[in-house]
Scaffold this active site. Structure first.
Site, PDB file in Angstrom:
ATOM      1  N   LYS A   1       2.658   7.600   4.751  1.00  0.00           N
ATOM      2  CA  LYS A   1       1.896   6.361   4.621  1.00  0.00           C
ATOM      3  C   LYS A   1       1.362   5.879   5.967  1.00  0.00           C
ATOM      4  O   LYS A   1       0.998   4.709   6.110  1.00  0.00           O
ATOM      5  CB  LYS A   1       2.763   5.280   3.973  1.00  0.00           C
ATOM      6  CG  LYS A   1       3.232   5.634   2.568  1.00  0.00           C
ATOM      7  CD  LYS A   1       4.109   4.532   1.996  1.00  0.00           C
ATOM      8  CE  LYS A   1       4.715   4.954   0.661  1.00  0.00           C
ATOM      9  NZ  LYS A   1       5.602   3.914   0.100  1.00  0.00           N
TER      10      LYS A   1
ATOM     11  N   ARG B   1       1.607 -10.635   6.124  1.00  0.00           N
ATOM     12  CA  ARG B   1       3.066 -10.648   6.255  1.00  0.00           C
ATOM     13  C   ARG B   1       3.558 -10.036   7.570  1.00  0.00           C
ATOM     14  O   ARG B   1       4.743 -10.113   7.874  1.00  0.00           O
ATOM     15  CB  ARG B   1       3.701  -9.910   5.075  1.00  0.00           C
ATOM     16  CG  ARG B   1       3.347 -10.508   3.725  1.00  0.00           C
ATOM     17  CD  ARG B   1       4.170  -9.879   2.623  1.00  0.00           C
ATOM     18  NE  ARG B   1       3.667 -10.230   1.308  1.00  0.00           N
ATOM     19  CZ  ARG B   1       4.211  -9.832   0.164  1.00  0.00           C
ATOM     20  NH1 ARG B   1       5.281  -9.053   0.189  1.00  0.00           N
ATOM     21  NH2 ARG B   1       3.701 -10.187  -0.998  1.00  0.00           N
TER      22      ARG B   1
ATOM     23  N   ARG C   1      14.566  -1.316  -6.264  1.00  0.00           N
ATOM     24  CA  ARG C   1      13.142  -1.299  -6.592  1.00  0.00           C
ATOM     25  C   ARG C   1      12.957  -1.512  -8.085  1.00  0.00           C
ATOM     26  O   ARG C   1      13.693  -0.962  -8.910  1.00  0.00           O
ATOM     27  CB  ARG C   1      12.502   0.040  -6.192  1.00  0.00           C
ATOM     28  CG  ARG C   1      12.702   0.440  -4.743  1.00  0.00           C
ATOM     29  CD  ARG C   1      12.167  -0.599  -3.770  1.00  0.00           C
ATOM     30  NE  ARG C   1      10.735  -0.782  -3.906  1.00  0.00           N
ATOM     31  CZ  ARG C   1       9.836  -0.049  -3.258  1.00  0.00           C
ATOM     32  NH1 ARG C   1      10.223   0.934  -2.459  1.00  0.00           N
ATOM     33  NH2 ARG C   1       8.551  -0.288  -3.411  1.00  0.00           N
TER      34      ARG C   1
ATOM     35  N   PRO D   1       0.821  -1.212   0.000  1.00  0.00           N
ATOM     36  CA  PRO D   1       0.000   0.000   0.000  1.00  0.00           C
ATOM     37  C   PRO D   1       0.855   1.263   0.000  1.00  0.00           C
ATOM     38  O   PRO D   1       1.771   1.403   0.808  1.00  0.00           O
ATOM     39  CB  PRO D   1      -0.801  -0.132   1.301  1.00  0.00           C
ATOM     40  CG  PRO D   1      -0.826  -1.597   1.591  1.00  0.00           C
ATOM     41  CD  PRO D   1       0.492  -2.110   1.103  1.00  0.00           C
ATOM     42  N   GLU D   2       0.577   2.155  -0.942  1.00  0.00           N
ATOM     43  CA  GLU D   2       1.302   3.417  -1.029  1.00  0.00           C
ATOM     44  C   GLU D   2       0.352   4.549  -0.615  1.00  0.00           C
ATOM     45  O   GLU D   2      -0.735   4.292  -0.109  1.00  0.00           O
ATOM     46  CB  GLU D   2       1.867   3.591  -2.434  1.00  0.00           C
ATOM     47  CG  GLU D   2       2.859   2.471  -2.788  1.00  0.00           C
ATOM     48  CD  GLU D   2       3.517   2.630  -4.155  1.00  0.00           C
ATOM     49  OE1 GLU D   2       3.355   3.686  -4.786  1.00  0.00           O
ATOM     50  OE2 GLU D   2       4.197   1.687  -4.591  1.00  0.00           O
TER      51      GLU D   2
END
Length: 269
Positions: free
Chosen positions: A57, A109, A259, A2-3
């Site tokens: 975030k 996770r 990334r 999630p960003e």
């Protein structure tokens, strides 16, 4: 992962159900997520939720006695459910309200976080953060000055939370493509005119993603359980080997700062 848009969509989804309501109990089914869950969070029991805001975030659930700071990590999600809804695997935190609803945190996770902040205290995870990308503080003048003499790749630069918060990997790829800027170019080599365009595109891609409920690639779901639909709008992210939507070249993939990076070597210079 999630960003910023996904976190903002979560905030918008849960806020109408929580703000103004009283916290009855907090239940933790694990002692640790990414970090140990602080027992100070129990101080929120009996408190009215005054607001739910977002910084970078992180979600901030604010009361008069302190704030719960929530990070969704790699796979976290929040849903508002009836209090008698049975917990499933990976449902690690329940924030139960006196009105019979619960805010449930699911994280397969366990790389997310629930943290505590006392009133008028800035938690260490928020210290040194850059401006929010959707505010006027994030503009071409600001970022051009920050980029002077910076040899780091422009993609890595705009993903640095000390420069600007919340420009995650998906949206950095998309904004650079829309701006026709090669992600490998040094930040100091980006012109003022290009910064004008790039800051505009960053704002545009983030705002569009929020309107469409974020991007669901694997784990993310909105507060109502629905996926985010911005994945259908992606131009280059995850499209290595496919044709560029602007030309006949194939989308390239490489790693920048560990990334995954996607770009068109013809369109982006």
């Amino acid at each position: 992962m999630p960003e910023l848009p996904e976190v903002e969509v979560s905030r918008m989804g849960i806020s109408p159900h929580l703000v103004g309501e009283t916290i009855k109990t907090l239940t933790f089914r694990t002692p640790k997520l990414r970090w140990d869950i602080p027992q100070e969070l129990k101080r929120l029991e009996g408190q009215v939720i005054r607001s739910i805001s977002r910084r970078a975030k992180y979600l901030l659930i604010e009361t008069d006695t302190g704030t719960a700071i929530v990070h969704l990590g790699m796979s976290g999600s929040l849903r508002v459910l009836d209090a008698d809804f049975p917990p499933a695997k990976h449902d690690h935190v329940d924030l139960k309200l006196t009105n019979g609803k619960i805010l449930r945190y699911n994280d397969p996770r366990r790389f997310g976080a629930w943290l505590w902040s006392a009133p008028d205290e800035i938690h260490t995870v928020l210290l040194g953060s850059g401006p929010e990308p959707l505010t006027d503080d994030f503009n071409a003048d600001y970022i051009a000055e920050k980029a002077e003499k910076r040899k780091v790749a422009v993609k890595q630069f705009i993903m640095d939370n000390k420069v600007v918060v919340g420009v995650g990997n998906i949206y950095a790829n998309e904004a650079l493509f829309s701006s026709r800027i090669n992600p490998l170019r040094s930040a100091s080599k980006v012109t003022k005119q290009e910064w004008l365009l790039l800051t505009k595109e960053i704002k545009q891609v983030l705002a569009t993603a929020i309107r469409q409920g974020g991007t669901t690639l694997k784990d993310f779901a909105q507060a109502d359980g629905k996926p985010g639909y911005f994945a259908q709008e992606l131009q280059v992210y995850g499209k290595a080997g496919e044709q560029c939507p602007n030309c006949a070249e194939l989308i390239q993939e490489l790693k920048i700062g560990q990334r995954n990076t996607f770009y068109c070597s013809s369109c982006q210079v």
